[in-house]
Each structure stands twice: as C-alpha cells, then as structure tokens.
Design an enzyme around this catalytic site. Sequence first.
Site, short mmCIF file in Angstrom:
data_model
loop_
_atom_site.label_atom_id
_atom_site.label_comp_id
_atom_site.label_asym_id
_atom_site.label_seq_id
_atom_site.Cartn_x
_atom_site.Cartn_y
_atom_site.Cartn_z
N SER A 1 21.51 -69.20 1.88
CA SER A 1 20.36 -69.70 2.18
C SER A 1 20.67 -71.54 2.23
CB SER A 1 19.60 -69.71 0.78
OG SER A 1 20.75 -70.01 -0.11
N ASP A 2 20.16 -72.15 3.05
CA ASP A 2 20.15 -73.89 2.55
C ASP A 2 20.44 -74.00 1.53
OD1 ASP A 2 20.88 -76.26 4.12
OD2 ASP A 2 19.71 -76.22 5.39
N PHE A 3 20.86 -75.43 1.39
CA PHE A 3 21.29 -75.75 0.68
C PHE A 3 20.05 -75.66 -1.04
CE2 PHE A 3 22.01 -79.92 -2.48
CZ PHE A 3 23.68 -79.87 -2.33
#
Length: 729
Positions: A264-266
């Site tokens: 997942s992104d940040f």
Amino acid sequence: MSSVSFDFNALAPEIEVRVEALLAQMTLEEKVGQLFQANLRWRDDLDDWIRQGHVGSLLSLNGAEQINRFQRLAVEESRLGIPLIIGFDVIHGFRTIFPIPVAEACTWDPALVEQAARVAAVEACVEGIDWIFAPMVDIARDPRWGRIAEGAGEDVFLGSAMAQARVRGFQSANLPGGRRIVACPKHYAAYGAAEAGKDYNTVDVSERSLRDTYLPPFKAAFDAGAATVMSAFNEIAGVPASANAFLLKTILRETWNWDGVVLSDFDALGELLHHGFAADHREAALRGFLAGVDMDMMGNAYPFHLANLVREGLVEEAQIDGAVRRVLRLKFALGLFEQPYTDPALAAQVQFTEEHRALALEVAQKSMVLLKNEGNLLPLGAGLKTIALIGPLADDHHNPLGCWHGRGRDADVESVLDGLRAVLPEETILLHVPGCAIEGDAAAHADADFDAAVSAALVADVAVLVLGEAEMQSGEAHSRAHLDLPGRQQELLEAVAATGKPVVVVLMAGRPLVIPWMVEHVPAILMAWHGGIRSGQAIADILFGAVNPSGRLVVSFPRSEGQIPVYYGRKSTGRPADSEGVIQFDRRHRSVYLDEASTPQFPFGYGLSYTDFSYSDLQVETPEVTLDGGVVVSAEVANTGGCAGVETVQCYVRDLVGNVTRPVKELKGFQRIALEAGERRRVRFEIPVRSLGFHNLEMRYIVEPGDFRVWIGPNAAEGLQGEFVIKTP
Ligand code: BGC
C-alpha cells in the site's frame, strides 16, 4: 552496461521449498510482521519490533551503515533471521540526478531511459536498497497535478514503453556486489485522474477508462517483469484503491494472473478512516487485506490488528500465508538470505562516476523541447559580445534537481551560468541578474531588481531569461491552480522584452505551464524542465548549437487553465468543433469555448529542431488487413534544413466507428531517426492489428473489423493521412 533484466518470474523451484520450510516455522505474529513496512519515525521501539521478527521491511533509510545496522537486528537478533527488504524512492536518479521523469520521457527514447534507470539502480543498490518505488506509470492529463512531473505524460502507448524501459533498467541483472533490485510501479491505479488536478483527490473514472487508459502501463510494467506494485491513495468511484478488490484481485490476480507483492502507499490503509471507508484501524486492516493489499506501508493497521482478525475468524490464516509467501519469495529471489549486507565502500566506487554524469548530460540534452524559434534566433552565434543572463533560475544550483532527487546534492548541479561560462569564449561578457525571486509574496521579492535586468538587456546583444518553477512547486502534494510563471517573473519578462532586444526564454518547470503571452511575444523558448545535475551544460549546448534539440512533448500545453484537461486522445462528441452539416440553431452549438480555442498551445508530440523535416508520400502498404495481421504504413521523411537533426516520427490511428466510441487519435508507433542535412528516408511502421483494440460494451477487449484512419507525422496535430480496413473474418 548490461541491459539484461533479472527475471523474478523464473524462480527456481528450490525457492519454493525454502519458502515453505520457513513458513512452517513462523508464528502468526511473525507472519504478520512480514506484511509490515515501517520508516524511522514509526515508533521509538522500532529496534525491538525488528528483533522480535515483527517487521518485514523498512523504507527511506540513510546509507549503507544504517541499512546494515537494521539488517543485523533482523538477521542476527530475530528468532528466524529473516532479512528486511529495504525500499526507497529512486525516481529520476539516486546520486547522479537525471531530468525528472516527464522530461526523460520527452526523449522518446526508451533505450536511453532504461540506461538511466539502470544507473539509478547501480547507485542505489550499493547502499543496500533492494526495492525501488518507481516507475510512476500514472497517465496524467492535468498539469495542475504536481505529480505529472513523475510520470511519462498523457499517452498510453508511450507511457507503457517508458514503464517497461524503467522496469528493465531498475531490475537489471549484474548489479554491483551481486545485488539485485526490484521495481514497484505505482500508483495503482488512476491516481493521475485526481479531480481538479488536486493531489490525493477523488477519482471517478469509468471501468472502460481504467482498462483502456490507466491500467495498460501497469500491465506493460508487469510484462517487463515488475515483481511488486504500490496501491494508490485515491478512491475510484467510491472504493479506495488500497482496499479495492476489483483492482487488486479481479484485475491483478484473476485477469493478469500476476503473483507479485502488493504494497500500500504511505499509510493508505490508515487513510481509509479519512475516506470514511473504515471506522477504525481494525476495519481498515480487514478491508485492505481482504481486498488484496499484501504489505502495509507505515503499518498503522496490519501490525496491530491482522493477527487478531485471524483469531476472530474474520481472516483465514491461509490467506495470510499467501501474502507472506509472496514476500518471502521476493526476499529469496533478491538474494537477501545469502547476502543481507552491503559493502559501504562500494558507494564511492560506483556512484557519480564520469560515465553516469555523461549519461545524465545526454538525457538532459535529449529531453529539452524547443517550443518556438522565430527567425532562427537559436542557436546563438558564438560571436556575441555581451549576453544578459537574467532570471531567478539562471544561477540556481538546487531547483534543476527536480522534485524527487534521492541523494542528489546542490553542489553537483551545473547552473545555466556555469554552463554558459563553460562553452563561451573568455571574451564574451556575461551579465548575470536574477531580477526577482522564483515565487512568494512581496517580501520574497523585496530584492526584485527589474532595473538591473533591463539595464543588462539594453547593453547586451541578446537576453537569455531562465524562468519557471521551483522544484517544490511540482511533485507530490504540490498541485497548482494557476500555471503561469510564479511570483513576479512575468513582470520581469515583460520588462526585459520591452527593451526590444532579442529574448530567449529557458523554462524550467515540473509541468507544462500556461504561457500565452510568452508564446506571442518571445521569439525563442526552450522547455528545459528540471533537467538534473547536467542542466546547465545541456542548456548551453542547445543554446549555442553544439546540440540540436530533439525532445518532443509528452503532455499537451494548455493555452489556459480553463482548457484542462486538454489532451490529444480525446473523444469526438456529437458536435465536434470542426463538424459539418446541420447543427441546432447556428454554428456556435459545437463543443467549443466562447472565449478560448479548443486546441492546446502546443500539442502532444510537438518539438522543433534547428533543421526542418518534411513528410511526403504516405503509403498504406496493407489497405486491407485481417485480425491476426499487421498494418504496414510508411512515409518519406526528409531533412530539408541546413544541419543534421533527429526527428521523432509518430504514427497515429483512429478507429472510425466502434462498439463504443473511440479516441480521435491514438499513438501506435514512433521512431527517432537521425538525418543529415538533405538526407531522406522512408520510415515504415508495422502495427499489430491486435494492438488496435479496446474494451467493448461487455467490457471485453476486442479488435473490431471496420474502417480506420492512419497518420504519420511530427506530432499529434499534424501528419499525412491514409486509410485501411480491418476485414471481417
Ligand atoms: C508517495 C509514494 C512514495 C511513498 C514512499 C508516498 O507519499 O505517494 O509515491 O513511494 O510516499 O515515500
């Protein structure tokens, strides 16, 4: 330099045996640990979490010593000794900084872009980085969106070619020290379609647009071997991409049969709370995991909730095992179990070498786009006595680094002033005047000195203005609503232009700017983007003719913000601007603006050269083709000007009538060709018919028999036109 890629898909069966053996020894908590990526700010007790085997990956560390130190905690002090996988944003170079990706794409030279990506991988891997969070393959048609800087522009075909080039370069075989790197195409998916060009904003595109426009560059990246992907922040039609089973399961796993790691992104899972898609982090973990996110970047959800969700029976341990297998497989394939540490001495040997700096210069030279050159003002003659070099970016050693510059340093950057000094004879007088600040309010412009700029221009033979954006005005979270020259630069430009002296503008920016006044009043404009460490030399080489510009735009330049999004591959509408025939009431009832043209300022594919190219004699060599065949079309391209040059010959296609409506043009081929003055060549394209398809009413990819138009030309707005037919079987 080897251009062979490491093949993550050809994993030895022996790895599977090792994965199963390890998995069998792992506790549930240790398994969940493999699905969690932290950065240094995550918690103070990060070391203990690693020792307990509860962290699988770290991102954004600093240097070999620090990375080795964390690896030792994992390998020597945790129960099972599973190494960490270390991620980093290597977007356009690591230590040797190249032009921003949108500029690199303007080379239209995937082989060159692949070499640049390989250099980035070479420099990053010796510091212990295993995982590069790139390429960004988001199609972007809205220059307000600051991250347009990080991608390859508006086009699916070119974007897919650049995606593949970057993946191959990052995942190169034979990296120094026997190290390996895995790429992470991002941001899956449609992140570039943010409403109003505002970063992180809502996306609401149709499934057909997803499949035909936003997903193909990802598929291309996987076909080139990308073994991981990053799920995006944005929602799509009500479902956040990082909890989107359609994207992460139906498309990735079931349709494409891809078995890599989804990161997942940040904190995108934590952000499900802000989306209003999860009430708390427990629900975020549940929805993200069940949808198909393997690893939680910044881990506010998985490390605290995933094991409990298994104990509660909401997640099956077998599903956790599936995700852990993918992560362990990757770690084995990267060779991390054999070689978790990196040799700190290697960096000095392989980073920032002469060879890397030379490549950065070549990419910079080829990425810059000559937008206007009235009266052949450029190239400037070496005999000029006095040059006024004006503008806040003229002697700037930071902003050319661009929006995401890894370990790049200001001291590495050649400014335009440096570049001009390097190429000009000693007796040429260079009058350097910044004139004003790049951006900011009145305070930032307290030192604005238009008088000095005007005085310098008045005594000079030519005024070169270096204007544009600071690097922090593009990239992540840096959307702009006004795309003109920031601060007081427009005033500065007008004041200098009013002297009547010949004016050249060198534009540095992370995106297309809206510059109608400049286009009307300034005879010569060079789009230099944020060109990396060798910007100054590259610009000087182009201004004085040592290099003939060859860059071509990969994004359309709007005439005004109100036109956005303006891109060449649009649909026709029922009332196109140029339609013939009866239209309700009068000719104004068309798809046009009352107060603005419909065409862009500069179209996709556009760029000038110091020579001229002419196109003639288009031949459709296959006027009728079958579904399994290929369209062969060719044209004569001649260099009719006075010097050698490189032309990017482009081939576009239109499917005239479809089961669903089709774009008015689609790029299907391009070739960069070098021609001496007076030389001509027949340029031939062979387009596989199967590449002319789209997703139909039933959302199946089909190629439809029927009539097509084809163009060969210098950009999306010009070209010779022909026809062909795909025959009904
Ligand atoms: C960005 C990603 C990046 C990640 C890690 C996020 O904010 O959207 O592109 O890879 O941070 O730095």
